[in-house]
Write a protein that holds these residues in place. Sequence first.
Motif, PDB file in Angstrom:
ATOM      1  N   TRP A  51       0.854  -1.189   0.000  1.00  0.00           N
ATOM      2  CA  TRP A  51       0.000   0.000   0.000  1.00  0.00           C
ATOM      3  C   TRP A  51       0.891   1.239   0.000  1.00  0.00           C
ATOM      4  O   TRP A  51       1.883   1.309   0.741  1.00  0.00           O
ATOM      5  CB  TRP A  51      -0.904   0.022   1.232  1.00  0.00           C
ATOM      6  CG  TRP A  51      -2.099  -0.884   1.143  1.00  0.00           C
ATOM      7  CD1 TRP A  51      -2.230  -2.130   1.682  1.00  0.00           C
ATOM      8  CD2 TRP A  51      -3.342  -0.604   0.491  1.00  0.00           C
ATOM      9  NE1 TRP A  51      -3.472  -2.643   1.393  1.00  0.00           N
ATOM     10  CE2 TRP A  51      -4.179  -1.724   0.669  1.00  0.00           C
ATOM     11  CE3 TRP A  51      -3.837   0.489  -0.232  1.00  0.00           C
ATOM     12  CZ2 TRP A  51      -5.482  -1.782   0.165  1.00  0.00           C
ATOM     13  CZ3 TRP A  51      -5.131   0.427  -0.736  1.00  0.00           C
ATOM     14  CH2 TRP A  51      -5.935  -0.699  -0.533  1.00  0.00           C
ATOM     15  N   TYR A  52       0.472   2.206  -0.835  1.00  0.00           N
ATOM     16  CA  TYR A  52       1.168   3.478  -0.919  1.00  0.00           C
ATOM     17  C   TYR A  52       0.162   4.608  -0.789  1.00  0.00           C
ATOM     18  O   TYR A  52      -0.999   4.478  -1.167  1.00  0.00           O
ATOM     19  CB  TYR A  52       1.874   3.640  -2.281  1.00  0.00           C
ATOM     20  CG  TYR A  52       2.990   2.676  -2.555  1.00  0.00           C
ATOM     21  CD1 TYR A  52       2.735   1.423  -3.097  1.00  0.00           C
ATOM     22  CD2 TYR A  52       4.309   3.029  -2.305  1.00  0.00           C
ATOM     23  CE1 TYR A  52       3.770   0.535  -3.376  1.00  0.00           C
ATOM     24  CE2 TYR A  52       5.353   2.148  -2.588  1.00  0.00           C
ATOM     25  CZ  TYR A  52       5.061   0.909  -3.120  1.00  0.00           C
ATOM     26  OH  TYR A  52       6.092   0.044  -3.387  1.00  0.00           O
ATOM     27  N   ARG A  53       0.672   5.749  -0.332  1.00  0.00           N
ATOM     28  CA  ARG A  53      -0.100   6.990  -0.340  1.00  0.00           C
ATOM     29  C   ARG A  53       0.550   7.926  -1.352  1.00  0.00           C
ATOM     30  O   ARG A  53       1.777   8.067  -1.385  1.00  0.00           O
ATOM     31  CB  ARG A  53      -0.046   7.624   1.049  1.00  0.00           C
ATOM     32  CG  ARG A  53      -0.590   9.045   1.085  1.00  0.00           C
ATOM     33  CD  ARG A  53      -0.304   9.734   2.385  1.00  0.00           C
ATOM     34  NE  ARG A  53      -0.649  11.151   2.264  1.00  0.00           N
ATOM     35  CZ  ARG A  53      -1.452  11.793   3.108  1.00  0.00           C
ATOM     36  NH1 ARG A  53      -1.955  11.159   4.163  1.00  0.00           N
ATOM     37  NH2 ARG A  53      -1.731  13.070   2.914  1.00  0.00           N
ATOM     38  N   LEU A  79       3.580   2.712   2.529  1.00  0.00           N
ATOM     39  CA  LEU A  79       2.876   2.581   3.802  1.00  0.00           C
ATOM     40  C   LEU A  79       3.103   1.207   4.435  1.00  0.00           C
ATOM     41  O   LEU A  79       3.583   1.100   5.555  1.00  0.00           O
ATOM     42  CB  LEU A  79       1.370   2.794   3.603  1.00  0.00           C
ATOM     43  CG  LEU A  79       0.909   4.193   3.205  1.00  0.00           C
ATOM     44  CD1 LEU A  79      -0.581   4.191   2.881  1.00  0.00           C
ATOM     45  CD2 LEU A  79       1.228   5.196   4.300  1.00  0.00           C
ATOM     46  N   LEU A 121      -4.287   4.120  10.172  1.00  0.00           N
ATOM     47  CA  LEU A 121      -4.399   3.156   9.071  1.00  0.00           C
ATOM     48  C   LEU A 121      -4.102   1.739   9.541  1.00  0.00           C
ATOM     49  O   LEU A 121      -3.183   1.501  10.320  1.00  0.00           O
ATOM     50  CB  LEU A 121      -3.425   3.528   7.955  1.00  0.00           C
ATOM     51  CG  LEU A 121      -3.600   4.900   7.325  1.00  0.00           C
ATOM     52  CD1 LEU A 121      -2.491   5.132   6.299  1.00  0.00           C
ATOM     53  CD2 LEU A 121      -4.962   5.046   6.681  1.00  0.00           C
ATOM     54  N   LEU A 138      -7.681  -1.507   3.331  1.00  0.00           N
ATOM     55  CA  LEU A 138      -7.011  -0.456   4.094  1.00  0.00           C
ATOM     56  C   LEU A 138      -8.096   0.244   4.898  1.00  0.00           C
ATOM     57  O   LEU A 138      -8.962   0.925   4.345  1.00  0.00           O
ATOM     58  CB  LEU A 138      -6.300   0.528   3.154  1.00  0.00           C
ATOM     59  CG  LEU A 138      -5.482   1.611   3.833  1.00  0.00           C
ATOM     60  CD1 LEU A 138      -4.298   0.998   4.592  1.00  0.00           C
ATOM     61  CD2 LEU A 138      -4.969   2.629   2.829  1.00  0.00           C
ATOM     62  N   ASP A 178      -5.365  13.162   5.920  1.00  0.00           N
ATOM     63  CA  ASP A 178      -5.341  11.818   5.336  1.00  0.00           C
ATOM     64  C   ASP A 178      -5.815  11.834   3.877  1.00  0.00           C
ATOM     65  O   ASP A 178      -5.755  10.805   3.187  1.00  0.00           O
ATOM     66  CB  ASP A 178      -6.232  10.862   6.130  1.00  0.00           C
ATOM     67  CG  ASP A 178      -5.700  10.615   7.529  1.00  0.00           C
ATOM     68  OD1 ASP A 178      -6.509  10.548   8.467  1.00  0.00           O
ATOM     69  OD2 ASP A 178      -4.461  10.519   7.684  1.00  0.00           O
ATOM     70  N   THR A 207      -4.455  10.017  -2.635  1.00  0.00           N
ATOM     71  CA  THR A 207      -4.802   8.817  -3.390  1.00  0.00           C
ATOM     72  C   THR A 207      -4.017   7.646  -2.811  1.00  0.00           C
ATOM     73  O   THR A 207      -2.813   7.749  -2.591  1.00  0.00           O
ATOM     74  CB  THR A 207      -4.467   8.994  -4.882  1.00  0.00           C
ATOM     75  OG1 THR A 207      -5.286  10.029  -5.428  1.00  0.00           O
ATOM     76  CG2 THR A 207      -4.731   7.703  -5.648  1.00  0.00           C
ATOM     77  N   TYR A 208      -4.717   6.554  -2.545  1.00  0.00           N
ATOM     78  CA  TYR A 208      -4.088   5.366  -1.976  1.00  0.00           C
ATOM     79  C   TYR A 208      -3.979   4.293  -3.056  1.00  0.00           C
ATOM     80  O   TYR A 208      -4.975   3.922  -3.683  1.00  0.00           O
ATOM     81  CB  TYR A 208      -4.895   4.876  -0.768  1.00  0.00           C
ATOM     82  CG  TYR A 208      -4.777   5.837   0.388  1.00  0.00           C
ATOM     83  CD1 TYR A 208      -5.628   6.940   0.487  1.00  0.00           C
ATOM     84  CD2 TYR A 208      -3.800   5.668   1.361  1.00  0.00           C
ATOM     85  CE1 TYR A 208      -5.499   7.850   1.521  1.00  0.00           C
ATOM     86  CE2 TYR A 208      -3.671   6.575   2.408  1.00  0.00           C
ATOM     87  CZ  TYR A 208      -4.518   7.670   2.476  1.00  0.00           C
ATOM     88  OH  TYR A 208      -4.393   8.568   3.501  1.00  0.00           O
ATOM     89  N   CYS A 214      -2.590   0.473  -4.366  1.00  0.00           N
ATOM     90  CA  CYS A 214      -2.308  -0.904  -3.973  1.00  0.00           C
ATOM     91  C   CYS A 214      -1.502  -1.559  -5.092  1.00  0.00           C
ATOM     92  O   CYS A 214      -1.744  -1.290  -6.284  1.00  0.00           O
ATOM     93  CB  CYS A 214      -3.626  -1.632  -3.762  1.00  0.00           C
ATOM     94  SG  CYS A 214      -3.498  -3.401  -3.473  1.00  0.00           S
ATOM     95  N   GLY A 256      -5.980   3.100  -7.971  1.00  0.00           N
ATOM     96  CA  GLY A 256      -6.006   3.956  -6.804  1.00  0.00           C
ATOM     97  C   GLY A 256      -7.400   4.338  -6.345  1.00  0.00           C
ATOM     98  O   GLY A 256      -8.374   4.280  -7.100  1.00  0.00           O
TER      99      GLY A 256
END
Lengths: 109, 113
Positions: A35-37, A47, A62, A73, A82, A85-86, A88, A102
């Motif tokens: 997972w990235y932000r 993340l 998180l 997530l 927060d 864009t998250y 995967c 995303g």
Amino acid sequence: EDQVTQSPEALRLQEGESSSLNCSYTVSGLRGLFWYRQDPGKGPEFLFTLYSAGEEKEKERLKATLTKKESFLHITAPKPEDSATYLCAVRNNFNKFYFGSGTKLNVKP
Amino acid sequence: DGGITQSPKYLFRKEGQNVTLSCEQNLNHDAMYWYRQDPGQGLRLIYYSQIVNDFQKGDIAEGYSVSREKKESFPLTVTSAQKNPTAFYLCASSAAGAGETQYFGPGTRLLVL
């Protein structure tokens, strides 16, 4: 074919309203789910990494979880900061990474 | 500080011109990657390299070229053959072991004049 699908595409929450983002995947030999932000105009920020079904990791508000077909997530009591864009991604046994499109999260104060 | 640097932050290309994007890492990572990101789309792999002097095409390699002469450096050239180069370009690196995390640079935005 290895692929990652994220849902929803966009999510609007009020500050303090908890929710979850979904990442469904198919992969030939999972060697990690990531997972990235990503903030606008910036590179993705790492993340979490999850390796096996049942694994969970937490960082502040998180929490990431993993099953054999998907990852979630969870965002508990989110704050406006927060908003991002998250992303995967999965790594397969050929060391290639596959990314979802995303989920764009917007947390209103 | 260990990390990945990309330069320039913004790059403008004229029609018919080749341009080169720089990517340097001091994480001692063996593997390096180039991705393209378009609005509303996921990251698409252009090229990757798992070792010095070796690299493989990703899903959208046409119109791009790379070299890997040093472990720390993996420059990407956008050639005139790439007809739609406007995008955000991201460089990443990872250690070679299975399951190692991929880390990203800050990105270069390429615009066409």
